[in-house]
Scaffold this active site. Sequence first.
Site, PDB file in Angstrom:
ATOM      1  N   GLU A  42      -0.891   3.625   9.966  1.00 29.93           N
ATOM      2  CA  GLU A  42      -2.342   3.589   9.681  1.00 29.93           C
ATOM      3  C   GLU A  42      -2.984   4.859  10.259  1.00 29.93           C
ATOM      4  O   GLU A  42      -4.130   4.846  10.701  1.00 29.93           O
ATOM      5  CB  GLU A  42      -3.004   2.336  10.293  1.00 29.93           C
ATOM      6  CG  GLU A  42      -2.328   1.035   9.955  1.00 29.93           C
ATOM      7  CD  GLU A  42      -2.763   0.418   8.642  1.00 29.93           C
ATOM      8  OE1 GLU A  42      -3.769   0.877   8.085  1.00 29.93           O
ATOM      9  OE2 GLU A  42      -2.085  -0.490   8.158  1.00 29.93           O
TER      10      GLU A  42
ATOM     11  N   TYR B  85       0.870  -1.193   0.000  1.00 33.81           N
ATOM     12  CA  TYR B  85       0.000   0.000   0.000  1.00 33.81           C
ATOM     13  C   TYR B  85       0.901   1.235   0.000  1.00 33.81           C
ATOM     14  O   TYR B  85       1.706   1.422   0.929  1.00 33.81           O
ATOM     15  CB  TYR B  85      -0.830  -0.070   1.278  1.00 33.81           C
ATOM     16  CG  TYR B  85      -1.790   1.061   1.561  1.00 33.81           C
ATOM     17  CD1 TYR B  85      -3.091   1.036   1.066  1.00 33.81           C
ATOM     18  CD2 TYR B  85      -1.418   2.124   2.376  1.00 33.81           C
ATOM     19  CE1 TYR B  85      -3.991   2.039   1.379  1.00 33.81           C
ATOM     20  CE2 TYR B  85      -2.316   3.139   2.688  1.00 33.81           C
ATOM     21  CZ  TYR B  85      -3.596   3.096   2.188  1.00 33.81           C
ATOM     22  OH  TYR B  85      -4.492   4.084   2.500  1.00 33.81           O
TER      23      TYR B  85
HETATM   24  C1  LIG Z   1       7.555   0.720   9.889  1.00 31.57           C
HETATM   25  C2  LIG Z   1       6.636   1.591   9.104  1.00 31.57           C
HETATM   26  C3  LIG Z   1       5.887   1.030   8.064  1.00 31.57           C
HETATM   27  C4  LIG Z   1       5.049   1.830   7.303  1.00 31.57           C
HETATM   28  N1  LIG Z   1       4.369   1.269   6.250  1.00 31.57           N
HETATM   29  C5  LIG Z   1       3.684   2.074   5.403  1.00 31.57           C
HETATM   30  C6  LIG Z   1       3.105   1.534   4.200  1.00 31.57           C
HETATM   31  O1  LIG Z   1       3.178   0.334   3.936  1.00 31.57           O
HETATM   32  N2  LIG Z   1       2.462   2.386   3.363  1.00 31.57           N
HETATM   33  C7  LIG Z   1       2.340   3.726   3.613  1.00 31.57           C
HETATM   34  O2  LIG Z   1       1.749   4.417   2.819  1.00 31.57           O
HETATM   35  N3  LIG Z   1       2.887   4.272   4.736  1.00 31.57           N
HETATM   36  C8  LIG Z   1       3.562   3.474   5.632  1.00 31.57           C
HETATM   37  N4  LIG Z   1       4.130   3.999   6.760  1.00 31.57           N
HETATM   38  C9  LIG Z   1       4.069   5.450   6.974  1.00 31.57           C
HETATM   39  C10 LIG Z   1       3.166   5.881   8.116  1.00 31.57           C
HETATM   40  O3  LIG Z   1       1.834   5.712   7.753  1.00 31.57           O
HETATM   41  C11 LIG Z   1       3.545   7.347   8.446  1.00 31.57           C
HETATM   42  O4  LIG Z   1       4.827   7.308   9.058  1.00 31.57           O
HETATM   43  C12 LIG Z   1       2.529   8.007   9.339  1.00 31.57           C
HETATM   44  O5  LIG Z   1       1.334   8.217   8.656  1.00 31.57           O
HETATM   45  C13 LIG Z   1       3.033   9.351   9.894  1.00 31.57           C
HETATM   46  O6  LIG Z   1       3.534  10.158   8.886  1.00 31.57           O
HETATM   47  P1  LIG Z   1       4.978  10.834   9.071  1.00 31.57           P
HETATM   48  O7  LIG Z   1       5.929   9.771   9.455  1.00 31.57           O
HETATM   49  O8  LIG Z   1       5.266  11.619   7.851  1.00 31.57           O
HETATM   50  O9  LIG Z   1       4.811  11.796  10.324  1.00 31.57           O
HETATM   51  P2  LIG Z   1       4.268  13.315  10.289  1.00 31.57           P
HETATM   52  O10 LIG Z   1       2.989  13.388   9.559  1.00 31.57           O
HETATM   53  O11 LIG Z   1       5.379  14.199   9.847  1.00 31.57           O
HETATM   54  O12 LIG Z   1       3.999  13.567  11.824  1.00 31.57           O
HETATM   55  C14 LIG Z   1       4.998  13.926  12.779  1.00 31.57           C
HETATM   56  C15 LIG Z   1       4.309  14.111  14.129  1.00 31.57           C
HETATM   57  O13 LIG Z   1       3.375  15.209  14.053  1.00 31.57           O
HETATM   58  C16 LIG Z   1       2.088  14.750  14.433  1.00 31.57           C
HETATM   59  N5  LIG Z   1       1.075  15.471  13.657  1.00 31.57           N
HETATM   60  C17 LIG Z   1       1.040  15.668  12.308  1.00 31.57           C
HETATM   61  N6  LIG Z   1      -0.033  16.378  11.976  1.00 31.57           N
HETATM   62  C18 LIG Z   1      -0.708  16.645  13.117  1.00 31.57           C
HETATM   63  C19 LIG Z   1      -1.913  17.358  13.434  1.00 31.57           C
HETATM   64  N7  LIG Z   1      -2.659  17.912  12.481  1.00 31.57           N
HETATM   65  N8  LIG Z   1      -2.298  17.442  14.737  1.00 31.57           N
HETATM   66  C20 LIG Z   1      -1.556  16.843  15.711  1.00 31.57           C
HETATM   67  N9  LIG Z   1      -0.419  16.164  15.461  1.00 31.57           N
HETATM   68  C21 LIG Z   1      -0.005  16.068  14.186  1.00 31.57           C
HETATM   69  C22 LIG Z   1       2.087  13.267  14.128  1.00 31.57           C
HETATM   70  O14 LIG Z   1       1.097  12.572  14.862  1.00 31.57           O
HETATM   71  C23 LIG Z   1       3.502  12.884  14.548  1.00 31.57           C
HETATM   72  O15 LIG Z   1       3.567  12.715  15.938  1.00 31.57           O
HETATM   73  C24 LIG Z   1       4.933   3.211   7.590  1.00 31.57           C
HETATM   74  C25 LIG Z   1       5.668   3.766   8.655  1.00 31.57           C
HETATM   75  C26 LIG Z   1       6.505   2.968   9.400  1.00 31.57           C
HETATM   76  C27 LIG Z   1       7.299   3.605  10.511  1.00 31.57           C
END
Ligand SMILES: Cc1cc2nc3c(=O)[nH]c(=O)nc-3n(C[C@H](O)[C@H](O)[C@H](O)COP(=O)(O)OP(=O)(O)OC[C@H]3O[C@@H](n4cnc5c(N)ncnc54)[C@H](O)[C@@H]3O)c2cc1C
Length: 381
Positions: free
Chosen positions: A362, A122
């Site tokens: 997720e 995904y």
């Molecule tokens: C091991 C692993 C596997 C993964 N597998 C997949 C996959 O198969 N496919 C896929 O598409 N993605 C995948 N992901 C990605 C995952 O879904 C994202 O890491 C996640 O959605 C968070 O995005 P980000 O890391 O960019 O954090 P950011 O969005 O940059 O967030 C950083 C921090 O800010 C907080 N934050 C952001 N916006 C707000 C708001 N509006 N209000 C309050 N707090 C906020 C977040 O909660 C977090 O604490 C995976 C991640 C990991 C670590």
Amino acid sequence: MDFALTEEQSAIFDMAYAFGQEHIAPFAQEWEAAGTIPREIWTQLAELGLGGLYVSEESGGTGLTRLDATLVFEALSMACPSVAAFLSIHNMCAAMLDKFGSDDIKARILAPAITMEKLLSYCLTEPGAGSDAAALKTRAVRTNDGYTLNGTKAFISGGGYSDAYVVMCRTGDEGARGISTVVVENGAAGLSYGGLEAKMGWRSQPTRQVQFDDCAVPAENLVGTEGDGFKYAMAGLDGGRLNISACSLGGAQTALSQTLTYMGERKAFGKSIDQFQALQFRLADMEIELQAARTFLRQAAWKLDTKAPDATKFCAMAKCFVTETGSRVADQCLQLHGGYGYLSDYGIEKLVRDLRVHQILEGTNEIMRMITARQLLAERG
Ligand SMILES: Cc1cc2nc3c(=O)[nH]c(=O)nc-3n(C[C@H](O)[C@H](O)[C@H](O)COP(=O)(O)OP(=O)(O)OC[C@H]3O[C@@H](n4cnc5c(N)ncnc54)[C@H](O)[C@@H]3O)c2cc1C
């Protein structure tokens, strides 16, 4: 109101549990060290009907409810949360193709995905768009034969390992309505992968960036309608959140069961450590929390199955509660093992590491709270 599992549901749980204990648990640490899961395990799981768990029976799937599926993920996670979570992602993609894909996509991609000859990943997150997924920049430009795709997806579970990638990309303007979903098959010209990400947990699953450089995508690989891709991506996520919660629940349950055994064997100050009332209270708290988490998760799954108007809110709330409970319980279990909990031989530190990411993906738990609060405010009289 009946809280009991049906006979069929108990059988589903028992079947997944037995498979996990025999074919996954004994090898989970070995696969973690190797950084990969042998492909045979998927075909074996598919033979049990777990490759298309909630793909409709007309499309060749098992047609289970979301509640049934949480039982599968809880049971498999008792053996290894990383393996179970990978199966969840594959199933999330399969359900998207079943719901929104054309007959051609169902024949070419979904059918072999159900047998798990083709594994699915995904692809939503990008280096610059995580929580704010609708800001994604990967772009698909129309050509005579289909699309040319350019961009990078980050953190892709199964990147470089899976056979087909369900990719959310921009075909229109900024915002959610400009997003479409396409399937990119491994081997497509212009598709490449980044290096293996070194991670805290989920180490048996390969995670890589997935890159598209003038990647040619045939028109037939568009899923559903142009511009509806974000809707499809979000539709998969409610259920994905339930599965990830079930993975936390199963992992934490294993940690608690092992801790109960360990505390009966480990002696300190002339008695087994399960005789200290302070520690008994910790056990009681963990049991209370896990039972509450299980009930909440199953209620949220029932809401999704019955298409309750507040299902999304319940899936978000349950994801928050169950994943945080699961991590807290696993961490407490590590503590109750003393120094041995910190050693990999006992398996508890792996559970702590594996479960931690469930609060991040997720949709992070901050985003789950955002969904919950928005809904609460909207419901205000
Ligand atoms: C091991 C692993 C596997 C993964 N597998 C997949 C996959 O198969 N496919 C896929 O598409 N993605 C995948 N992901 C990605 C995952 O879904 C994202 O890491 C996640 O959605 C968070 O995005 P980000 O890391 O960019 O954090 P950011 O969005 O940059 O967030 C950083 C921090 O800010 C907080 N934050 C952001 N916006 C707000 C708001 N509006 N209000 C309050 N707090 C906020 C977040 O909660 C977090 O604490 C995976 C991640 C990991 C670590």
